[in-house]
Write an enzyme that holds these catalytic residues in place. Structure first.
Site, mmCIF file in Angstrom:
data_model
loop_
_atom_site.group_PDB
_atom_site.id
_atom_site.type_symbol
_atom_site.label_atom_id
_atom_site.label_comp_id
_atom_site.label_asym_id
_atom_site.label_seq_id
_atom_site.Cartn_x
_atom_site.Cartn_y
_atom_site.Cartn_z
ATOM 1 N N GLU A 177 24.890 7.663 35.396
ATOM 2 C CA GLU A 177 25.759 6.803 34.599
ATOM 3 C C GLU A 177 26.404 5.831 35.587
ATOM 4 O OE1 GLU A 177 28.756 8.794 32.252
ATOM 5 O OE2 GLU A 177 29.528 6.856 31.577
ATOM 6 N N ARG A 234 23.141 22.953 40.544
ATOM 7 C CA ARG A 234 23.652 21.768 41.220
ATOM 8 C C ARG A 234 23.948 22.100 42.685
ATOM 9 N NH1 ARG A 234 27.015 19.405 38.239
ATOM 10 N NH2 ARG A 234 28.279 18.331 39.755
ATOM 11 N N LYS A 237 34.130 13.044 40.645
ATOM 12 C CA LYS A 237 34.407 11.599 40.698
ATOM 13 C C LYS A 237 35.906 11.326 40.666
ATOM 14 C CE LYS A 237 30.105 9.898 38.757
ATOM 15 N NZ LYS A 237 29.360 9.731 37.514
HETATM 16 P P1 ATP Z 1 29.786 12.476 35.267
HETATM 17 O O1 ATP Z 1 30.904 13.430 35.266
HETATM 18 O O2 ATP Z 1 30.231 11.059 35.263
HETATM 19 O O3 ATP Z 1 28.672 12.772 34.302
HETATM 20 P P2 ATP Z 1 27.834 13.179 37.259
HETATM 21 O O4 ATP Z 1 28.120 13.613 38.661
HETATM 22 O O5 ATP Z 1 27.160 14.115 36.349
HETATM 23 O O6 ATP Z 1 29.215 12.684 36.709
HETATM 24 P P3 ATP Z 1 25.772 11.310 36.607
HETATM 25 O O7 ATP Z 1 25.708 9.879 36.897
HETATM 26 O O8 ATP Z 1 25.781 11.756 35.188
HETATM 27 O O9 ATP Z 1 27.040 11.831 37.351
HETATM 28 O O10 ATP Z 1 24.643 12.079 37.404
HETATM 29 C C1 ATP Z 1 23.321 11.631 37.501
HETATM 30 C C2 ATP Z 1 22.426 12.789 37.800
HETATM 31 O O11 ATP Z 1 22.813 13.459 38.987
HETATM 32 C C3 ATP Z 1 22.466 13.822 36.698
HETATM 33 O O12 ATP Z 1 21.147 14.101 36.320
HETATM 34 C C4 ATP Z 1 23.137 15.004 37.305
HETATM 35 O O13 ATP Z 1 22.611 16.193 36.799
HETATM 36 C C5 ATP Z 1 22.840 14.849 38.792
HETATM 37 N N1 ATP Z 1 23.893 15.458 39.607
HETATM 38 C C6 ATP Z 1 25.206 15.157 39.619
HETATM 39 N N2 ATP Z 1 25.879 15.958 40.455
HETATM 40 C C7 ATP Z 1 24.967 16.787 41.020
HETATM 41 C C8 ATP Z 1 25.030 17.864 41.984
HETATM 42 N N3 ATP Z 1 26.176 18.238 42.552
HETATM 43 N N4 ATP Z 1 23.876 18.479 42.326
HETATM 44 C C9 ATP Z 1 22.719 18.110 41.773
HETATM 45 N N5 ATP Z 1 22.585 17.122 40.871
HETATM 46 C C10 ATP Z 1 23.690 16.463 40.481
#
Ligand code: ATP
Ligand code: MG
Length: 578
Positions: free
Chosen positions: A50, A285, A295
């Site tokens: 996002e 994750r 964030k």
């Molecule tokens: P938000 O809270 O804004 O959703 P987010 O960290 O999930 O934050 P996104 O932009 O939705 O951010 O994440 C993009 C991709 O990165 C998603 O597919 C998410 O699953 C993956 N992702 C985010 N954080 C991690 C992490 N700590 N480890 C592995 N993958 C991650």
């Protein structure tokens, strides 16, 4: 690396064998020809950020996983911006995310085209599917107040209650949806919900919202829309529109999977998609010790000035890690090493540092830097004379040539390479002891000068003119200490930033902890250092091993021609393990 590859079987055979359960799933799909039968590539993955913030090391795991599988199985990976939440999103984030993915070494463009997508390009399609779902009585417009809706949803121990609007005629819901789209209502007046089961033990199936009113400007579609799809509705559709085969997400989305499948199945029934449709798979994750990745918390560090910005070298953002001096290769190796599993765990920060050392040790040119200077005067060295000394650019690569630096009467050495009264086992400079000045001469310490407060301001020694490294005579000198130095007259004075971990606690992100109280006060120390003269030619982003100290990079932001500023990426050894 490019995003397109020729032979899937050959590529799969060459794939590295790391713990990654997704490979087993893909192998089976290839064996069953699940996608091949429909004439589709066997592996189309996507990385769907996002555009509401900067990518961090956790995202790197997802990027390496999705792009890595596509590479290893001769498929492709899409970069898709999940831009369905207009208030928080911005073009600035789109740009930095693209930049970070490229820097990590991946590309969404290849022989099969430019696979860069935006969910907002599908807004018409999402809307058409919402109309279809209402017509087919799979969805309805709910007009309850937000409070009633929350109360009627129930909770984990209490089933929900149907909305009084649940059985309103499809034609009425459709009319309301069209008027929602036309901007006739305020945010919150109506909402579109899937009609599933208000008593489901899975809360995500209790008639989840699929469209909501938001009178908000979107960074790409402007004011064209005042209704926006919910993430859980849009995401499966995005995957299906792009023919994603394996939709990989983090474990917290496991309970969302039934709705993911529901959305795609209903839309497929409506003729919007054909089989085979995408499937969602969840992985654990990345949780990395000593960092926060939320964030909100990262933003707080920036906004309260704890760090200098999103790209502060102490930040776990990709832009921060990059500026700190990490290499894309070390991040890729790290993501490979930690593997992909379905059980949550913690990865120690030292694993990341270890990958950096392994990557840089064979590559980084060596250099001399005196970080905490103390003057050493060779009393018997002829005044005004200099003697050229040299050492290999890299000890294992003689073909890379020699570094040259002169020795003269006055040198800078590390303050802790001298002790007036040596502690047990100290082999460096103290009165009466001999050490070798690396690549130079053996010297014998004679004493030191102090200021009126008793601080040591200079150390004195005498040198042995026949002891120069690389000469025959040097073999006659056996000394235990070997210290580095630079000549006062030719040293390059430079700002060096000694970065360390931002938090003193291994789990600053853990629930209930006040992460702001766990900041490491010594996460940044700025020193005025003296470097060997050749370092004036260091280019931004160029990395070196400063002998005995660690790995350093010329800062990409603050370095100017002839006057580099250096960041410590990491020390030579882990000092946090104990
Ligand atoms: P938000 O809270 O804004 O959703 P987010 O960290 O999930 O934050 P996104 O932009 O939705 O951010 O994440 C993009 C991709 O990165 C998603 O597919 C998410 O699953 C993956 N992702 C985010 N954080 C991690 C992490 N700590 N480890 C592995 N993958 C991650
Ligand atoms: Mg997310």
């Amino acid at each position: 690396m490019s995003n397109d590859h020729k032979d899937p079987k050959a590529a799969a055979a060459a794939a590295p064998a790391v713990s990654n359960f997704l490979r087993a799933i893909i192998d089976k799909d290839i064996a069953d020809a699940t996608y091949a039968r429909a004439g589709m590539p066997s592996v189309i993955t996507r990385f769907p950020p996002e555009p509401n913030g900067y990518l961090h090391i956790g995202h790197a795991k997802s990027i390496c996983l999705n792009f890595g599988l596509a590479r290893d199985y001769a498929g492709r990976c899409h970069l898709r911006f999940d831009d369905t939440n207009p208030e928080k999103e911005d073009q600035e984030y789109v740009d930095t995310i693209m930049d970070s993915v490229k820097w990590l070494g991946f590309d969404w463009e290849g022989a099969t085209g430019n696979h860069l997508y935006f969910a907002s390009d599908y807004f018409d399609k999402f809307y058409a599917i919402a109309e279809y779902l209402i017509t087919a009585e799979h969805a309805y417009v709910d007009s309850q107040s937000a409070e009633d809706m929350a109360a009627n949803r129930g909770d984990f121990s209490k089933p929900g209650v149907n909305s009084p609007f649940r059985e309103r005629a499809a034609s009425e819901s459709l009319d309301l949806l069209r008027r929602m789209k036309a901007g006739e209502f305020q945010g919150g007046e109506h909402i579109v919900r899937a009609k599933i089961d208000m008593t489901s033990p899975n809360m995500n199936l209790r008639d989840p919202a699929i469209y909501r009113i938001r009178h908000a400007h979107h960074h790409r579609t402007g004011d064209a829309w005042c209704i926006y799809p919910m993430y859980d509705f849009a995401h499966p559709l995005e995957d299906a529109i792009e023919n994603i085969t394996h939709s990989i997400c983090t474990l917290e989305f496991q309970d969302h999977r039934p709705f993911y499948d529901w959305v795609i199945e209903r839309a497929a029934e409506g003729g919007f998609f054909q089989q085979p449709v995408p499937h969602q798979y969840e992985f654990a994750r990345l949780n990395l010790t000593y960092v926060v990745t939320s964030k909100r918390k990262l933003r707080q560090l920036v906004e309260e000035g704890i760090v200098s910005g999103w790209d502060d070298p102490r930040m776990p953002t990709i832009v921060g890690i990059r500026r700190r001096g990490y290499t894309p290769e070390s991040i890729q190796a790290f993501c490979e090493r930690i593997g992909v599993t379905r059980s949550d765990g913690w990865i120690d920060y030292s694993t990341l540092e270890g990958c950096l050392r392994e990557d840089l040790d064979p590559k980084a040119p060596r250099a001399t830097a005196v970080l905490r200077p103390l003057k050493l005067i060779i009393d018997n060295f002829p005044e005004g004379e200099t003697v050229e000394c040299s050492s290999p650019v890299h000890p294992h690569h003689p073909e890379r040539g020699l570094r040259l630096f002169p020795i003269s009467k006055e040198l800078w050495i590390e303050a802790d390479d001298f002790m007036e009264e040596p502690s047990k086992g100290y082999f460096r400079l103290y009165p009466g002891n001999k050490v070798r000045l690396r690549y130079g001469y053996v010297v014998e310490c004679t004493g030191c000068d102090k200021d009126e407060n008793g601080n040591i301001i200079a150390v004195h020694c005498n040198y042995f003119a026949d002891s120069k490294s690389g000469t025959e005579g040097s073999a006659n000198y056996k000394v235990k200490g070997n210290i580095h130095w630079v000549s006062v007259a030719t040293a390059l004075e430079a700002e060096v930033r000694l970065y360390d971990r931002l938090f003193t606690d291994a789990n600053p992100d853990a629930g209930g902890k006040d992460f702001m109280a766990l900041l490491n006060p010594n996460a940044l120390e700025v020193v005025k250092a003296y470097l060997e003269p050749g370092m004036s030619a260091a280019l931004p982003d160029e990395r070196f091993q400063f002998e005995r100290h660690g790995y350093f990079v010329a800062d990409r932001v603050d370095s100017v021609a002839g006057k580099p500023v250096f960041n410590r990426v990491t020390t030579l050894k882990d000092s946090w393990g104990k």
